[in-house]
Write an enzyme that holds these catalytic residues in place. Structure first.
Site, PDB file in Angstrom:
ATOM      1  N   ARG A  36      39.182  37.936  17.704  1.00 45.25           N
ATOM      2  CA  ARG A  36      40.340  38.656  17.142  1.00 45.25           C
ATOM      3  C   ARG A  36      40.436  38.460  15.627  1.00 45.25           C
ATOM      4  O   ARG A  36      40.838  39.378  14.908  1.00 45.25           O
ATOM      5  CB  ARG A  36      41.621  38.187  17.806  1.00 45.25           C
ATOM      6  CG  ARG A  36      41.709  38.732  19.215  1.00 45.25           C
ATOM      7  CD  ARG A  36      43.011  38.362  19.857  1.00 45.25           C
ATOM      8  NE  ARG A  36      43.143  39.067  21.114  1.00 45.25           N
ATOM      9  CZ  ARG A  36      43.843  38.623  22.140  1.00 45.25           C
ATOM     10  NH1 ARG A  36      44.490  37.484  22.057  1.00 45.25           N
ATOM     11  NH2 ARG A  36      43.924  39.324  23.247  1.00 45.25           N
ATOM     12  N   LYS A 219      46.165  45.490  42.088  1.00 55.24           N
ATOM     13  CA  LYS A 219      47.340  46.170  42.616  1.00 55.24           C
ATOM     14  C   LYS A 219      47.474  47.591  42.107  1.00 55.24           C
ATOM     15  O   LYS A 219      47.272  47.852  40.930  1.00 55.24           O
ATOM     16  CB  LYS A 219      48.592  45.404  42.172  1.00 55.24           C
ATOM     17  CG  LYS A 219      48.691  44.037  42.792  1.00 55.24           C
ATOM     18  CD  LYS A 219      49.940  43.378  42.306  1.00 55.24           C
ATOM     19  CE  LYS A 219      50.234  42.124  43.110  1.00 55.24           C
ATOM     20  NZ  LYS A 219      51.471  41.478  42.664  1.00 55.24           N
ATOM     21  N   GLY A 375      41.114  43.340  30.212  1.00 58.09           N
ATOM     22  CA  GLY A 375      40.427  42.078  29.974  1.00 58.09           C
ATOM     23  C   GLY A 375      39.236  41.847  30.889  1.00 58.09           C
ATOM     24  O   GLY A 375      38.156  41.454  30.433  1.00 58.09           O
ATOM     25  N   GLY A 398      47.393  45.721  27.678  1.00 55.61           N
ATOM     26  CA  GLY A 398      48.688  46.343  27.999  1.00 55.61           C
ATOM     27  C   GLY A 398      48.929  47.593  27.177  1.00 55.61           C
ATOM     28  O   GLY A 398      49.398  48.618  27.681  1.00 55.61           O
TER      29      GLY A 398
HETATM   30  P1  AMP Z   1      44.194  43.555  37.666  1.00 54.15           P
HETATM   31  O1  AMP Z   1      44.797  42.420  36.900  1.00 54.15           O
HETATM   32  O2  AMP Z   1      45.185  44.327  38.455  1.00 54.15           O
HETATM   33  O3  AMP Z   1      43.282  44.412  36.828  1.00 54.15           O
HETATM   34  O4  AMP Z   1      43.284  42.875  38.773  1.00 54.15           O
HETATM   35  C1  AMP Z   1      42.183  42.083  38.483  1.00 54.15           C
HETATM   36  C2  AMP Z   1      41.910  41.250  39.675  1.00 54.15           C
HETATM   37  O5  AMP Z   1      41.625  42.065  40.787  1.00 54.15           O
HETATM   38  C3  AMP Z   1      40.697  40.351  39.525  1.00 54.15           C
HETATM   39  O6  AMP Z   1      41.159  39.024  39.445  1.00 54.15           O
HETATM   40  C4  AMP Z   1      39.885  40.583  40.790  1.00 54.15           C
HETATM   41  O7  AMP Z   1      39.464  39.386  41.415  1.00 54.15           O
HETATM   42  C5  AMP Z   1      40.885  41.288  41.677  1.00 54.15           C
HETATM   43  N1  AMP Z   1      40.218  42.108  42.697  1.00 54.15           N
HETATM   44  C6  AMP Z   1      39.338  43.087  42.523  1.00 54.15           C
HETATM   45  N2  AMP Z   1      38.909  43.571  43.703  1.00 54.15           N
HETATM   46  C7  AMP Z   1      39.537  42.877  44.666  1.00 54.15           C
HETATM   47  C8  AMP Z   1      39.524  42.900  46.097  1.00 54.15           C
HETATM   48  N3  AMP Z   1      38.776  43.766  46.761  1.00 54.15           N
HETATM   49  N4  AMP Z   1      40.316  42.024  46.747  1.00 54.15           N
HETATM   50  C9  AMP Z   1      41.078  41.159  46.066  1.00 54.15           C
HETATM   51  N5  AMP Z   1      41.159  41.101  44.722  1.00 54.15           N
HETATM   52  C10 AMP Z   1      40.383  41.941  44.039  1.00 54.15           C
END
Ligand code: AMP
Length: 417
Positions: A36, A219, A375, A398
């Site tokens: 950064r 999610k 990230g 974000g």
């Molecule tokens: P996000 O912060 O919403 O972008 O989510 C990132 C996280 O999603 C990472 O820590 C991954 O380990 C998790 N992730 C990706 N695919 C899966 C899955 N099939 N089941 C559980 N967690 C997942």
């Protein structure tokens, strides 16, 4: 009126620059990743080489009081090395008037962490989380009142304002947005902001078709806005990661113990209908790599993603689905990727995410424009050594998501209006 950094005459001017020096530090307060700071150097050199002086302001971490751990003095040494010049330090960002006034062309003054003051974010630091709403409201109102003087003091140090902190562009903080009004004819973006905005606009406004978005992560609730907004732009939407399973369940699939947001099932159905109505091809993983525990050492096998047995959960995308996605990605002219398609932190379940990174590099080599944000996806690309094999890596997680959702980011608005 907004100025452009390349056209502005910095000679004899003091520029106050909102930088993002929120770098990771180890227990000895040593910087573990200076990217950064490095990224900010072109903007800073532009001012210095143009005969101006610099007043730099940033946050570091999430302090709730003045604390040595989050002091910006930890970045001085590296900043001096990278700039090739001495950096003065103001130990209180609100008491830097004399130091700022004495700055000569070519000199640099770094202000202490803005977030040592509640006024930066207008956030009460000393209220318990469960304080009554009325009390919170009153505390915020009191800080907002004080914030006026806080902003005015920062603005009084300089002749012009540059915002080069894309990571905080989605926040209307004192240093990211409010300060701009004190420089009606002397405000501008730094090079990082310019590049980030141009890169996202290349997808959102000027994309060459076919456009494919690959959205992954845990999610759907955090990416709903992005998915919906992208329907007006993309031809193909590939949804991977944990969030795919809320869609698969909404379609009647059996997902075993896979991640699922049951309160989002109706929304997932609604999104699938919207995709149809807008003629967007929606790709979910047909086959998954499943495991009998959330562990790198768990037993794993491939299975239809809508027929996962109880006691098993999806951990990654299976090669057959990646083959299908590969064709879609390689036939696209514009590609956006945000979020891992599997539990990439565990080496045994990182193959899908790694392969997406490889496909993206290949598509870019073939002439497509590829934008990667978030990230985890950025880390996956960087760890593979592919950082220069995609068109643009966005650094503001974000901010990028909110921009993709179609929101006017406060920091961008403050400079433009
Ligand atoms: P996000 O912060 O919403 O972008 O989510 C990132 C996280 O999603 C990472 O820590 C991954 O380990 C998790 N992730 C990706 N695919 C899966 C899955 N099939 N089941 C559980 N967690 C997942």
């Amino acid at each position: 009126m907004q100025q452009h950094i390349d056209k502005y005459d910095f000679k004899g001017k003091k520029a106050i620059v909102r930088v993002d020096f929120n770098v990771p530090l180890d227990v000895n307060s040593k910087i573990t990743d200076d990217s950064r700071i490095r990224a900010a150097i072109p903007t800073l050199k532009k001012v210095l080489n143009g005969g101006g002086s610099l007043i730099l302001m940033s946050h570091l971490g999430r302090p709730k009081c003045v604390t040595e751990v989050f002091s910006l003095k930890h970045v001085i040494y590296r900043l001096e090395e990278l700039l090739g010049t001495k950096v003065q330090f103001a130990p209180d960002c609100q008491k830097a008037g004399v130091q700022a006034a004495e700055l000569k062309p070519g000199e640099v003054l770094l202000l202490e962490n803005l977030r040592f003051y509640e006024e930066e974010q207008c956030k009460p630091y000393n209220l318990p989380k469960d304080a009554p709403a009325e009390e919170k409201k009153a505390a915020k109102a009191a800080i907002k009142e004080r914030q006026k003087d806080f902003v005015k003091t920062l603005a009084s140090y300089a002749d012009c304002y540059i915002n080069d902190a894309f990571g905080t562009a989605h926040r209307a903080h004192a240093s990211t947005a409010l300060i701009a009004k004190y420089f009606p004819n002397d405000k501008m973006f730094g090079y990082i902001m310019e590049k980030e905005i141009a890169a996202i606009d290349k997808v959102m406004k000027y994309a060459e078709h076919p456009v494919t978005a690959i959205i992954g992560g845990a999610k759907i609730s955090t990416k709903i806005g992005v998915i919906k907004n992208l329907f007006d732009i993309v031809d193909n939407m590939i949804v991977g990661g944990g969030m795919a399973y809320t869609f698969i369940k909404a379609l009647g699939g059996k997902i075993g113990d896979s991640l699922c947001e049951d309160d989002q099932l109706d929304l997932a159905k609604d999104i699938l209908q919207q995709a149809k109505a807008k003629n967007v091809k929606f790709y979910l993983t047909k086959e998954a790599v499943i495991a009998n525990a959330y562990s790198n050492e768990a037993e794993a096998r491939v299975c239809k993603s809508d027929d996962i047995p109880d006691g098993w959960q999806s951990m990654d995308v299976a090669p057959s689905s990646l083959d299908e996605w590969e064709k879609v990605i390689l036939s696209s002219q514009t590609i956006l990727w945000n979020g891992p398609v599997g539990v990439f932190e565990m080496p045994n379940f990182a193959k899908g995410t790694t392969r997406i990174a490889e496909i993206l590099a290949r598509a870019t080599q073939n002439g497509a424009y590829s934008l990667v944000g978030g990230g985890d996806s950025v880390a996956a690309i960087t760890n593979l050594g592919f950082a220069d094999k995609v068109s643009y890596l966005s650094t503001g997680g974000g901010s990028m998501l909110e921009y993709l959702e179609g929101f006017d980011l406060p920091a961008i608005k403050a400079i433009r209006e």
